[in-house]
Design an enzyme around this catalytic site. Structure first.
Site, PDB file in Angstrom:
ATOM      1  N   PRO A  97       0.845  -1.191   0.000  1.00 33.91           N
ATOM      2  CA  PRO A  97       0.000   0.000   0.000  1.00 33.91           C
ATOM      3  C   PRO A  97       0.877   1.236   0.000  1.00 33.91           C
ATOM      4  O   PRO A  97       1.791   1.360   0.816  1.00 33.91           O
ATOM      5  CB  PRO A  97      -0.770  -0.117   1.329  1.00 33.91           C
ATOM      6  CG  PRO A  97       0.135  -0.900   2.223  1.00 33.91           C
ATOM      7  CD  PRO A  97       0.933  -1.822   1.330  1.00 33.91           C
ATOM      8  N   MET A  98       0.632   2.135  -0.925  1.00 32.49           N
ATOM      9  CA  MET A  98       1.359   3.416  -0.945  1.00 32.49           C
ATOM     10  C   MET A  98       0.367   4.513  -1.310  1.00 32.49           C
ATOM     11  O   MET A  98      -0.224   4.489  -2.410  1.00 32.49           O
ATOM     12  CB  MET A  98       2.499   3.383  -1.978  1.00 32.49           C
ATOM     13  CG  MET A  98       3.690   2.554  -1.523  1.00 32.49           C
ATOM     14  SD  MET A  98       5.012   2.566  -2.752  1.00 32.49           S
ATOM     15  CE  MET A  98       4.394   1.388  -3.944  1.00 32.49           C
ATOM     16  N   ALA A  99       0.185   5.457  -0.388  1.00 32.88           N
ATOM     17  CA  ALA A  99      -0.783   6.543  -0.608  1.00 32.88           C
ATOM     18  C   ALA A  99      -0.426   7.296  -1.878  1.00 32.88           C
ATOM     19  O   ALA A  99       0.726   7.684  -2.080  1.00 32.88           O
ATOM     20  CB  ALA A  99      -0.780   7.482   0.594  1.00 32.88           C
TER      21      ALA A  99
ATOM     22  N   CYS B  33       1.254   3.709   9.642  1.00 35.34           N
ATOM     23  CA  CYS B  33       1.449   5.084   9.143  1.00 35.34           C
ATOM     24  C   CYS B  33       1.994   5.965  10.264  1.00 35.34           C
ATOM     25  O   CYS B  33       1.386   6.065  11.337  1.00 35.34           O
ATOM     26  CB  CYS B  33       0.136   5.650   8.590  1.00 35.34           C
ATOM     27  SG  CYS B  33       0.405   7.270   7.845  1.00 35.34           S
TER      28      CYS B  33
ATOM     29  N   GLY C 254      10.560  -3.931   3.869  1.00 35.39           N
ATOM     30  CA  GLY C 254      11.548  -2.923   4.219  1.00 35.39           C
ATOM     31  C   GLY C 254      12.849  -3.059   3.481  1.00 35.39           C
ATOM     32  O   GLY C 254      13.562  -4.042   3.621  1.00 35.39           O
TER      33      GLY C 254
ATOM     34  N   ARG D 133       8.765   0.919  -2.375  1.00 31.88           N
ATOM     35  CA  ARG D 133       9.434   1.938  -3.185  1.00 31.88           C
ATOM     36  C   ARG D 133      10.090   1.383  -4.447  1.00 31.88           C
ATOM     37  O   ARG D 133      10.006   1.984  -5.516  1.00 31.88           O
ATOM     38  CB  ARG D 133      10.471   2.679  -2.330  1.00 31.88           C
ATOM     39  CG  ARG D 133       9.840   3.580  -1.299  1.00 31.88           C
ATOM     40  CD  ARG D 133      10.848   4.087  -0.304  1.00 31.88           C
ATOM     41  NE  ARG D 133      11.332   3.033   0.584  1.00 31.88           N
ATOM     42  CZ  ARG D 133      12.185   3.225   1.573  1.00 31.88           C
ATOM     43  NH1 ARG D 133      12.677   4.429   1.784  1.00 31.88           N
ATOM     44  NH2 ARG D 133      12.552   2.224   2.350  1.00 31.88           N
TER      45      ARG D 133
HETATM   46  C1  LIG Z   1       4.809   7.262  -1.091  1.00 34.14           C
HETATM   47  C2  LIG Z   1       4.565   6.211  -0.032  1.00 34.14           C
HETATM   48  C3  LIG Z   1       3.281   6.052   0.478  1.00 34.14           C
HETATM   49  C4  LIG Z   1       3.036   5.077   1.447  1.00 34.14           C
HETATM   50  N1  LIG Z   1       1.751   4.885   1.870  1.00 34.14           N
HETATM   51  C5  LIG Z   1       1.469   3.848   2.704  1.00 34.14           C
HETATM   52  C6  LIG Z   1       0.137   3.521   3.030  1.00 34.14           C
HETATM   53  O1  LIG Z   1      -0.833   4.123   2.546  1.00 34.14           O
HETATM   54  N2  LIG Z   1      -0.075   2.492   3.908  1.00 34.14           N
HETATM   55  C7  LIG Z   1       0.973   1.774   4.451  1.00 34.14           C
HETATM   56  O2  LIG Z   1       0.730   0.850   5.226  1.00 34.14           O
HETATM   57  N3  LIG Z   1       2.239   2.055   4.115  1.00 34.14           N
HETATM   58  C8  LIG Z   1       2.514   3.050   3.257  1.00 34.14           C
HETATM   59  N4  LIG Z   1       3.805   3.284   2.875  1.00 34.14           N
HETATM   60  C9  LIG Z   1       4.885   2.433   3.420  1.00 34.14           C
HETATM   61  C10 LIG Z   1       5.193   1.268   2.475  1.00 34.14           C
HETATM   62  O3  LIG Z   1       4.067   0.433   2.282  1.00 34.14           O
HETATM   63  C11 LIG Z   1       6.365   0.426   3.036  1.00 34.14           C
HETATM   64  O4  LIG Z   1       5.994  -0.090   4.303  1.00 34.14           O
HETATM   65  C12 LIG Z   1       7.642   1.226   3.203  1.00 34.14           C
HETATM   66  O5  LIG Z   1       7.874   2.091   2.106  1.00 34.14           O
HETATM   67  C13 LIG Z   1       8.846   0.280   3.352  1.00 34.14           C
HETATM   68  O6  LIG Z   1       8.939  -0.588   2.248  1.00 34.14           O
HETATM   69  P1  LIG Z   1      10.021  -0.345   1.055  1.00 34.14           P
HETATM   70  O7  LIG Z   1      11.387  -0.282   1.699  1.00 34.14           O
HETATM   71  O8  LIG Z   1       9.856  -1.543   0.161  1.00 34.14           O
HETATM   72  O9  LIG Z   1       9.697   0.952   0.418  1.00 34.14           O
HETATM   73  C14 LIG Z   1       4.083   4.259   1.932  1.00 34.14           C
HETATM   74  C15 LIG Z   1       5.376   4.435   1.405  1.00 34.14           C
HETATM   75  C16 LIG Z   1       5.619   5.388   0.439  1.00 34.14           C
HETATM   76  C17 LIG Z   1       7.017   5.544  -0.112  1.00 34.14           C
END
Ligand SMILES: Cc1cc2nc3c(=O)[nH]c(=O)nc-3n(C[C@H](O)[C@H](O)[C@H](O)COP(=O)(O)O)c2cc1C
Length: 382
Positions: free
Chosen positions: A54-56, A142, A243, A267
């Site tokens: 999930p990414m907003a 969050c 992560g 990401r």
């Molecule tokens: C732009 C953006 C928006 C995010 N929005 C959410 C969200 O809506 N809900 C959530 O649980 N995590 C959100 N995250 C966190 C990611 O889901 C994830 O937990 C975090 O980026 C670590 O994972 P990664 O290292 O693969 O990026 C968001 C991350 C980014 C970069």
């Protein structure tokens, strides 16, 4: 537990120094994934547990379509929506808003709820039936202050009894598999984290995603993968690790290092959505439909070329699924994250930010990729 997968003691080295041969990577194969035993809504079972995060502002239908185009043929995984406010959902036309639109055949969606109020969660769940979710997730990760002040997101991790109430209530309200996406918590206390994960299990969560960083770290520093291994050992339900995945081998490395039941990518999927194809290839799965006979992009030049193709696909999806005024903000956000792995990506992102509509941005993108470009395997992620 499958004896093929050794859970290592908490890692003292950086997450990425663990030397792994390709034999070991293939061996992991997620064969012991507890997720494979869950039956999701729409009768879905998961056999390729590389989960889209999930990414907003990003995990909308257009980006999901790009990710789907890179899934190995025939596999089944889960894709999250962006977080959805339970204050807004009850009054929304779910399935029609930018955050809740779906494409035909999206039967593997996990809408993520942001909230804590039972009646709002109940009304939200009713509304979400319109998009036939595979499961439901509660956001307990969050870290931003405007969410914390309502006692949503990771704030829920500060009060274990209150968080338990929210999960028990939601459990009673839906027959769908229920997950919680959580962080390490408000403080770096692995014993509390394990107690919290056990509480989630007893309260009725069917699975957990753990992003092992504390609230104050947002996305800075390194995720502590050793906590994923600790939580996975402490509970019976599936644990998905999350992560700092950047390259496809990181996915397999996390699985081998932690024994997790799945890996969630956030990401890095904005930079190399074909990471799903690359992982599948390492696991000897077929290429995505339409890419038969091809190898996944691996070299900096191959990835640079593919990034141009993926951006074009993303723009096509934006044009098809979003109103003109909704398109450019989504392209900008996509590039704001993905450009970090692309040489001269900052230049591209800056130029697109100056555009006033998607057609103009597409011209900038076409001109940029008229000359071949390269991508780097890793960035500082900051
Ligand atoms: C732009 C953006 C928006 C995010 N929005 C959410 C969200 O809506 N809900 C959530 O649980 N995590 C959100 N995250 C966190 C990611 O889901 C994830 O937990 C975090 O980026 C670590 O994972 P990664 O290292 O693969 O990026 C968001 C991350 C980014 C970069």
């Amino acid at each position: 537990m499958n004896s093929d997968v050794q859970i290592q003691e908490p890692v003292s080295y950086s997450n990425f120094e663990a030397p792994l041969s390709h034999f070991e990577l293939r061996r992991s194969h997620f064969r012991s994934s507890r997720l494979a035993h869950l039956t999701f809504g729409n009768g879905k079972r998961v056999d390729f547990p590389i989960v889209f995060a999930p990414m907003a502002g990003l995990s909308h239908v257009a980006f999901r379509q790009v990710v789907r185009s890179y899934l190995p043929a025939g596999v089944s995984t889960l894709l999250f929506t962006e977080m959805l406010s339970t204050r807004l959902l009850p009054d929304e036309d779910v399935g029609q808003t930018p955050q809740t639109q779906v494409a035909p055949g999206e039967e593997d969606l996990i809408p993520q709820l942001l909230g804590n109020d039972e009646s709002l969660i109940e009304k939200s769940l009713e509304k979400l039936q319109a998009i036939r979710p595979a499961g439901i997730d509660i956001n307990m990760g969050c870290p931003v202050s405007k969410v914390l002040k309502h006692n949503w997101g990771v704030a829920l991790m500060g009060d274990i009894r209150y968080a338990e109430k929210v999960v028990r209530q939601t459990r009673r309200l839906t027959p769908l598999p229920l997950s919680v996406k959580m962080r390490t918590g408000l403080t770096d206390d692995p014993e509390y984290l394990v107690d919290f994960a056990r509480m989630l299990q007893e309260a009725g969560a069917d699975w957990i995603t753990l992003h092992p960083r504390i609230q104050a770290h947002h996305r800075k520093g390194s995720a502590n993968w050793s906590y994923i291994a600790r939580v996975r050992e402490a509970v019976r339900i599936p644990v998905v690790g999350n992560g700092d995945i950047q390259e496809s081998d990181d996915v397999l490395r996390m699985q081998v290092a932690t024994g997790c039941d799945g890996v969630m990518v956030a990401r890095a999927s904005t930079a190399r959505p074909w990471i799903f194809w690359q992982v599948g290839e390492s696991l000897e799965l077929p290429p995505p439909p339409g890419r038969e006979g091809e190898q996944s992009p691996r070299t900096p030049a191959e990835e640079g070329r593919e990034y141009g193709l993926a951006l074009n696909h993303f723009c096509d999806e934006l044009e098809q699924r979003f109103l003109p005024e909704q398109q450019l903000p989504r392209l900008r956000l996509f590039l704001a994250w993905g450009h970090k792995w692309l040489f001269f990506g900052h230049y591209l992102s800056t130029r697109v930010n100056r555009c006033t509509d998607l057609p103009a941005a597409r011209r900038v993108i076409d001109a940029f990729f008229a000359e071949s470009k390269t991508m780097q395997p890793r960035t500082s992620l900051q």
